[in-house]
Motif scaffolding. Structure first.
Motif, mmCIF file in Angstrom:
data_model
loop_
_atom_site.group_PDB
_atom_site.id
_atom_site.type_symbol
_atom_site.label_atom_id
_atom_site.label_comp_id
_atom_site.label_asym_id
_atom_site.label_seq_id
_atom_site.Cartn_x
_atom_site.Cartn_y
_atom_site.Cartn_z
ATOM 1 N N UNK A 132 0.843 -1.236 -0.050
ATOM 2 C CA UNK A 132 0.076 -0.149 -0.054
ATOM 3 C C UNK A 132 0.692 1.351 0.149
ATOM 4 N N UNK A 133 1.926 1.328 0.725
ATOM 5 C CA UNK A 133 2.718 2.421 0.887
ATOM 6 C C UNK A 133 3.403 2.835 -0.459
ATOM 7 N N UNK A 134 3.948 1.780 -1.099
ATOM 8 C CA UNK A 134 4.469 2.018 -2.562
ATOM 9 C C UNK A 134 3.609 2.762 -3.486
ATOM 10 N N UNK A 135 2.330 2.097 -3.437
ATOM 11 C CA UNK A 135 1.498 2.643 -4.444
ATOM 12 C C UNK A 135 0.802 4.052 -4.060
ATOM 13 N N UNK A 136 0.900 4.309 -2.865
ATOM 14 C CA UNK A 136 0.396 5.647 -2.431
ATOM 15 C C UNK A 136 1.493 6.613 -2.837
ATOM 16 N N UNK A 137 2.366 6.377 -2.203
ATOM 17 C CA UNK A 137 3.605 7.542 -2.539
ATOM 18 C C UNK A 137 4.157 7.613 -3.976
ATOM 19 N N UNK A 138 3.918 6.642 -4.667
ATOM 20 C CA UNK A 138 4.130 6.825 -6.173
ATOM 21 C C UNK A 138 2.951 7.354 -6.909
ATOM 22 N N UNK A 139 1.920 7.561 -6.195
ATOM 23 C CA UNK A 139 0.746 7.842 -6.826
ATOM 24 C C UNK A 139 0.256 6.904 -8.206
ATOM 25 N N UNK A 140 0.185 5.838 -7.828
ATOM 26 C CA UNK A 140 -0.028 4.566 -8.589
ATOM 27 C C UNK A 140 -1.444 3.891 -8.333
ATOM 28 N N UNK A 141 -2.556 4.289 -8.885
ATOM 29 C CA UNK A 141 -3.761 3.451 -8.514
ATOM 30 C C UNK A 141 -3.601 1.891 -8.412
ATOM 31 N N UNK A 142 -4.134 1.292 -7.526
ATOM 32 C CA UNK A 142 -4.125 -0.035 -7.353
ATOM 33 C C UNK A 142 -5.612 -0.518 -7.068
ATOM 34 N N UNK A 143 -5.750 -1.616 -7.448
ATOM 35 C CA UNK A 143 -7.301 -2.234 -7.336
ATOM 36 C C UNK A 143 -6.973 -3.557 -6.673
ATOM 37 N N UNK A 144 -7.428 -3.807 -5.452
ATOM 38 C CA UNK A 144 -7.361 -5.385 -5.004
ATOM 39 C C UNK A 144 -8.582 -6.107 -5.469
ATOM 40 N N UNK A 145 -8.329 -7.309 -5.671
ATOM 41 C CA UNK A 145 -9.510 -7.984 -6.227
ATOM 42 C C UNK A 145 -10.128 -8.817 -5.179
ATOM 43 N N UNK A 146 -9.612 -9.278 -4.277
ATOM 44 C CA UNK A 146 -10.416 -10.091 -3.179
ATOM 45 C C UNK A 146 -10.143 -9.876 -1.806
ATOM 46 N N UNK A 147 -9.122 -8.803 -1.465
ATOM 47 C CA UNK A 147 -8.798 -8.507 -0.066
ATOM 48 C C UNK A 147 -9.915 -7.751 0.500
ATOM 49 N N UNK A 148 -10.626 -8.179 1.495
ATOM 50 C CA UNK A 148 -11.651 -7.516 2.268
ATOM 51 C C UNK A 148 -11.679 -6.662 3.414
ATOM 52 N N UNK A 149 -10.139 -6.990 3.890
ATOM 53 C CA UNK A 149 -10.134 -6.029 5.100
ATOM 54 C C UNK A 149 -10.175 -4.429 4.932
ATOM 55 N N UNK A 150 -10.708 -3.933 5.770
ATOM 56 C CA UNK A 150 -11.003 -2.406 5.557
ATOM 57 C C UNK A 150 -9.824 -1.782 5.633
ATOM 58 N N UNK A 151 -8.459 -2.297 6.157
ATOM 59 C CA UNK A 151 -7.370 -1.434 6.358
ATOM 60 C C UNK A 151 -6.758 -1.345 5.101
ATOM 61 N N UNK A 152 -6.983 -2.265 3.952
ATOM 62 C CA UNK A 152 -6.603 -1.833 2.651
ATOM 63 C C UNK A 152 -6.674 -0.730 2.023
ATOM 64 N N UNK A 153 -7.844 -0.147 2.148
ATOM 65 C CA UNK A 153 -8.237 0.955 1.458
ATOM 66 C C UNK A 153 -8.279 2.269 2.475
ATOM 67 N N UNK A 154 -8.301 2.106 3.877
ATOM 68 C CA UNK A 154 -8.390 2.907 4.790
ATOM 69 C C UNK A 154 -7.372 4.012 4.760
ATOM 70 N N UNK A 155 -7.717 5.043 4.262
ATOM 71 C CA UNK A 155 -6.590 6.123 4.414
ATOM 72 C C UNK A 155 -5.908 6.426 3.469
ATOM 73 N N UNK A 156 -5.775 5.400 2.255
ATOM 74 C CA UNK A 156 -5.310 5.515 1.021
ATOM 75 C C UNK A 156 -5.875 5.571 -0.088
ATOM 76 N N UNK A 157 -5.885 6.965 -0.433
ATOM 77 C CA UNK A 157 -6.973 7.437 -1.630
ATOM 78 C C UNK A 157 -6.504 6.803 -2.986
ATOM 79 N N UNK A 158 -5.175 5.931 -3.010
ATOM 80 C CA UNK A 158 -4.924 5.385 -4.473
ATOM 81 C C UNK A 158 -5.203 3.699 -4.369
ATOM 82 N N UNK A 159 -5.804 3.339 -3.192
ATOM 83 C CA UNK A 159 -6.149 2.033 -3.171
ATOM 84 C C UNK A 159 -7.596 1.782 -3.303
ATOM 85 N N UNK A 160 -7.887 0.680 -4.036
ATOM 86 C CA UNK A 160 -9.412 0.701 -4.471
ATOM 87 C C UNK A 160 -9.620 -0.911 -4.163
#
Length: 400
Positions: A132-160
């Protein structure tokens, strides 16, 4: 004479450098026939004009089957939609090896060395969060496919995410057990080494008890465990009518098989993690009757895109598609449609386009909320009978 030696040495050096360059390209996988995908994760000299989408998955290790099923969906979508903005799309695979440390390294490689435009993955919430940190810091949009934890996207505007969150799955399972199956006493055996399963456990227990049910037993296990007799005996002491088992497909199947061997016929209920052929293969007839929440029913696709996915899958693979493959298909479509809407591969612009996206996918209607979480119109519950998953029931979700 000295000058002649110098010239000869220079020529030898140039020849050696040319040979090394050719060897590096070959060893790095090279450009393949499916749009530049490299099985070892290298970008491998694809089209310089290509839009690069990274596949961030466990291709080896304990979670490799999950990574494979998600990758199947991505590759199927890529075969049908190989271009966007008039440019070819190149898939770049990097193996996170089912390990959080390796996952952080793999994520950094995708955004730093490979310089991908969008990332798809990973299977598993812990693995996704490691990148997550690498994607956010590089401003690279990331889309997780089946990861259901709220913490994956929480506070990270580049993770979906294109899947439901774990709290919804836990609540849906508990509600179904209480209201549809009439269960008043339940137990849970969950994978404590998986953040998603820990989250499912919390929402499941809370919901079941709020509906008047009683949790009469609880036990946990770790990924890689083989013997579940102690956990089974501990929870069965409370005589539960249903046992919830949020955990990895292999361990869940082994646990159910061992419960059957001990003579227990109590119903088991799991999450989408077990909606893969590997669960049925490991458990055999012992897992018949298991109910699971999931995202997709192959027998009844709800959209034209779902029918398109089924046709592509059946012409490519011999088995029935899991929800993971359908979700992988949707993640790729979301990525290219956001790029198309943005008119560019610029990270912030694609990110904004994802937030505004509304589309039909293989798993139904999809849009993202302000946190990047999927808002979807249903959860499909299935039961394994005669060695196959079949449609069981649906839990509707209000999209308004």
């Amino acid at each position: 004479m000295k000058r002649m030696v110098s010239i000869l040495l220079s020529l030898l050096l140039l020849i050696a450098m040319a040979g090394c360059s050719t060897g590096d390209t070959a060893n790095n996988g090279g450009s393949t026939n499916n749009g530049g995908t490299s099985d070892d994760g290298g970008s491998s000299g694809g089209d310089s004009d290509a839009i690069k989408i990274g596949i961030f998955q466990p291709l080896t290790g304990a979670s490799a089957a999950g990574g494979e099923y998600e990758t199947r969906g991505i590759e199927l979508a890529h075969s049908l939609y190989p271009e966007v903005l008039g440019r070819p799309v190149e898939l770049v695979k990097v193996d996170n090896k089912s390990d959080v440390v390796e996952a952080a390294t793999a994520a950094a490689r995708l955004v730093e060395s490979e310089q991908v435009d969008v990332v798809l993955g990973s299977w598993g919430s812990s693995l996704s969060m490691a990148g997550a940190d690498a994607f956010e810091e590089s401003q690279t949009p990331a889309i997780t496919i089946s990861a259901t934890s709220p913490n994956v996207t929480l506070g990270n505007e580049y993770y979906f995410r294109v899947c439901f969150m774990e709290d919804f799955q836990g609540a849906a399972l508990a509600t179904y057990a209480a209201q549809e199956l009439g269960a008043t006493k339940a137990a849970i055996i969950y994978e404590i080494t998986n953040d998603t399963c820990v989250g499912v456990r919390a929402s499941l227990v809370e919901t079941f008890e709020s509906l008047g049910g009683e949790m009469v037993g609880e036990a946990s296990f770790s990924v890689g465990d083989q013997d579940f007799n102690s956990q089974i005996m501990a929870v069965m002491a409370g005589e539960p009518e249903v046992i919830f088992i949020p955990g990895n497909y292999t361990e869940a199947a082994l646990c159910i098989s061992q419960a059957r061997a001990l003579g227990y016929d109590t119903s088991f209920m799991g999450t989408d993690i077990i909606d893969v052929p590997a669960f049925l293969e490991v458990g055999g007839s012992d897992v018949n009757g298991t109910v699971t929440s999931t995202f997709f029913d192959p027998a009844a696709p709800t959209t034209d895109v779902g029918e398109e996915f089924m046709e592509a899958y059946s012409s490519t693979y011999d088995d029935s598609p899991s929800a993971l493959s359908a979700l992988g298909f949707d993640a790729y479509l979301a990525a290219i449609r956001a790029i198309e809407a943005a008119g560019t591969t610029d990270g912030p612009a694609v990110k904004d386009a994802l937030y505004a996206l509304e589309m039909d996918g293989a798993t139904g209607a999809l849009r993202f909320d302000d946190n990047g979480d999927a808002i979807k119109n249903q959860v499909v519950l299935k039961v394994a009978q005669d060695g196959e998953y079949v449609y069981y029931d649906t839990v509707e979700v209000n999209l308004e």
